[in-house]
Design a protein around this motif. Sequence first.
Motif, PDB file in Angstrom:
ATOM      1  N   ALA A   9       0.839  -1.207   0.000  1.00  0.00           N
ATOM      2  CA  ALA A   9       0.000   0.000   0.000  1.00  0.00           C
ATOM      3  C   ALA A   9       0.869   1.250   0.000  1.00  0.00           C
ATOM      4  CB  ALA A   9      -0.923  -0.007   1.206  1.00  0.00           C
ATOM      5  N   GLY A  10       1.974   1.219   0.748  1.00  0.00           N
ATOM      6  CA  GLY A  10       2.895   2.359   0.763  1.00  0.00           C
ATOM      7  C   GLY A  10       3.546   2.578  -0.597  1.00  0.00           C
ATOM      8  N   LEU A  11       3.970   1.484  -1.249  1.00  0.00           N
ATOM      9  CA  LEU A  11       4.578   1.598  -2.570  1.00  0.00           C
ATOM     10  C   LEU A  11       3.565   2.097  -3.601  1.00  0.00           C
ATOM     11  CD1 LEU A  11       6.728  -1.678  -2.681  1.00  0.00           C
ATOM     12  CD2 LEU A  11       7.542   0.675  -2.386  1.00  0.00           C
ATOM     13  N   LEU A  12       2.328   1.617  -3.493  1.00  0.00           N
ATOM     14  CA  LEU A  12       1.286   2.077  -4.413  1.00  0.00           C
ATOM     15  C   LEU A  12       1.018   3.565  -4.227  1.00  0.00           C
ATOM     16  CD1 LEU A  12      -0.967   1.708  -6.486  1.00  0.00           C
ATOM     17  CD2 LEU A  12      -2.449   0.938  -4.621  1.00  0.00           C
ATOM     18  N   ALA A  13       0.937   4.011  -2.978  1.00  0.00           N
ATOM     19  CA  ALA A  13       0.697   5.432  -2.721  1.00  0.00           C
ATOM     20  C   ALA A  13       1.795   6.287  -3.354  1.00  0.00           C
ATOM     21  CB  ALA A  13       0.619   5.687  -1.214  1.00  0.00           C
ATOM     22  N   ALA A  14       3.050   5.850  -3.215  1.00  0.00           N
ATOM     23  CA  ALA A  14       4.165   6.587  -3.803  1.00  0.00           C
ATOM     24  C   ALA A  14       4.075   6.596  -5.330  1.00  0.00           C
ATOM     25  CB  ALA A  14       5.488   5.973  -3.358  1.00  0.00           C
ATOM     26  N   ALA A  15       3.713   5.446  -5.909  1.00  0.00           N
ATOM     27  CA  ALA A  15       3.606   5.361  -7.368  1.00  0.00           C
ATOM     28  C   ALA A  15       2.489   6.251  -7.892  1.00  0.00           C
ATOM     29  CB  ALA A  15       3.360   3.904  -7.784  1.00  0.00           C
ATOM     30  N   LEU A  16       1.370   6.308  -7.173  1.00  0.00           N
ATOM     31  CA  LEU A  16       0.258   7.143  -7.618  1.00  0.00           C
ATOM     32  C   LEU A  16       0.574   8.629  -7.478  1.00  0.00           C
ATOM     33  CD1 LEU A  16      -2.882   5.197  -6.333  1.00  0.00           C
ATOM     34  CD2 LEU A  16      -2.062   5.423  -8.680  1.00  0.00           C
ATOM     35  N   VAL A  17       1.369   8.990  -6.484  1.00  0.00           N
ATOM     36  CA  VAL A  17       1.792  10.389  -6.365  1.00  0.00           C
ATOM     37  C   VAL A  17       2.559  10.796  -7.617  1.00  0.00           C
ATOM     38  CG1 VAL A  17       3.367  11.949  -5.150  1.00  0.00           C
ATOM     39  CG2 VAL A  17       1.796  10.503  -3.855  1.00  0.00           C
ATOM     40  N   VAL A  18       3.470   9.938  -8.057  1.00  0.00           N
ATOM     41  CA  VAL A  18       4.236  10.234  -9.267  1.00  0.00           C
ATOM     42  C   VAL A  18       3.313  10.266 -10.485  1.00  0.00           C
ATOM     43  CG1 VAL A  18       6.102   9.448 -10.769  1.00  0.00           C
ATOM     44  CG2 VAL A  18       6.318   9.201  -8.289  1.00  0.00           C
ATOM     45  N   GLN A  19       2.397   9.291 -10.567  1.00  0.00           N
ATOM     46  CA  GLN A  19       1.472   9.229 -11.697  1.00  0.00           C
ATOM     47  C   GLN A  19       0.609  10.484 -11.776  1.00  0.00           C
ATOM     48  OE1 GLN A  19       0.849   7.373 -14.328  1.00  0.00           O
ATOM     49  NE2 GLN A  19      -1.132   8.285 -14.839  1.00  0.00           N
ATOM     50  N   PHE A  20       0.132  10.967 -10.659  1.00  0.00           N
ATOM     51  CA  PHE A  20      -0.712  12.159 -10.662  1.00  0.00           C
ATOM     52  C   PHE A  20       0.091  13.423 -10.983  1.00  0.00           C
ATOM     53  CE2 PHE A  20      -3.889   9.506  -8.682  1.00  0.00           C
ATOM     54  CZ  PHE A  20      -5.084  10.103  -9.021  1.00  0.00           C
ATOM     55  N   LYS A  21       1.388  13.411 -10.699  1.00  0.00           N
ATOM     56  CA  LYS A  21       2.204  14.604 -10.929  1.00  0.00           C
ATOM     57  C   LYS A  21       2.580  14.781 -12.394  1.00  0.00           C
ATOM     58  CE  LYS A  21       4.302  15.513  -6.420  1.00  0.00           C
ATOM     59  NZ  LYS A  21       3.843  16.920  -6.409  1.00  0.00           N
ATOM     60  N   VAL A  22       2.795  13.678 -13.099  1.00  0.00           N
ATOM     61  CA  VAL A  22       3.162  13.819 -14.509  1.00  0.00           C
ATOM     62  C   VAL A  22       1.960  14.360 -15.278  1.00  0.00           C
ATOM     63  CG1 VAL A  22       4.887  11.999 -14.409  1.00  0.00           C
ATOM     64  CG2 VAL A  22       2.546  11.419 -15.029  1.00  0.00           C
ATOM     65  N   ARG A  23       2.234  15.078 -16.355  1.00  0.00           N
ATOM     66  CA  ARG A  23       1.170  15.759 -17.087  1.00  0.00           C
ATOM     67  C   ARG A  23       0.721  15.018 -18.324  1.00  0.00           C
ATOM     68  NH1 ARG A  23      -1.325  18.759 -13.965  1.00  0.00           N
ATOM     69  NH2 ARG A  23      -2.043  20.091 -15.681  1.00  0.00           N
ATOM     70  N   ARG A  24       1.290  13.859 -18.566  1.00  0.00           N
ATOM     71  CA  ARG A  24       0.925  13.064 -19.733  1.00  0.00           C
ATOM     72  C   ARG A  24       1.164  11.599 -19.402  1.00  0.00           C
ATOM     73  NH1 ARG A  24       5.537  11.320 -22.285  1.00  0.00           N
ATOM     74  NH2 ARG A  24       7.477  12.345 -21.638  1.00  0.00           N
ATOM     75  N   TYR A  25       0.790  10.745 -20.306  1.00  0.00           N
ATOM     76  CA  TYR A  25       1.018   9.316 -20.130  1.00  0.00           C
ATOM     77  C   TYR A  25       2.495   8.991 -20.296  1.00  0.00           C
ATOM     78  CZ  TYR A  25       1.478   4.465 -21.685  1.00  0.00           C
ATOM     79  OH  TYR A  25       1.892   3.167 -21.864  1.00  0.00           O
TER      80      TYR A  25
END
Length: 255
Positions: free
Chosen positions: A46-62
């Motif tokens: 869950a901690g690793l997923l939270a970190a990955a989603l933070v990065v995913q939400f920060k990028v502006r494109r796929y």
Amino acid sequence: MLNKVPEVTLYFWLIKILCTTVGETAADYLNDTLGFGLTNTSLLMAGLLAAALVVQFKVRRYVPSVYWIAVVLISVVGTLITDNLTDNLGMSLWISTGAFSLALAATFAGWYSLERTLSIHSITSLRREAFYWLAVLFTFALGTAAGDLFGEKLNFGYGPSVLIFGAMIAAVTIAWSKLGLNAITAFWAAYILTRPLGASIGDLTSQSTSNGGLGLGTTGTSFIFLTAILALVGYLTLSGADQTTSDAVLEPDLA
């Protein structure tokens, strides 16, 4: 922002199924083989997923590597959610399958009521992306529960379960291509069904031959499928074969 998810191509479905298989076997590997235990494994992932989603939400494109890392991790977490409900809380797979079905339906209802579309070709805002990942999480949890229900409680076995869910996906494909099924409805139906398909493939390859599997173990299965994911994502990163052509809505909204 530009569209935050990949174009739906053959590569998309191949990697999706590979991720679902890894979600099943990696959770078992960490929990059982390495002896982390269900609770510790759940907290770690869950901690690793939270970190990955933070990065995913920060990028502006796929970005292929960022996106698919999040999918792999959310597949593991979705598996662990169902495992916790079943093993730690003693919840019946019938109940968890029904509960996740309702949760997914509520997510779709909320998403559509606010955005008037469920198209993944229009993930161009923070709210839409939040709905998207919440829906993805529930599809993985639901798929895990449904896959376990078919393979274990209903005693279909791992091989027959693969055939059953594969046939369901084929039926959705035919309904979309030949019978006029709405593209968005077809996409999400197939997306949900690939989770129990991948879970059944993971069980089939990892479980011992005495239990109806191929005996590769969770370590071998996880390694093989992760290697395949890395190779495909590397190819997509270099080729851009799954990049969307624009940030426009390319599918019709659900009526």
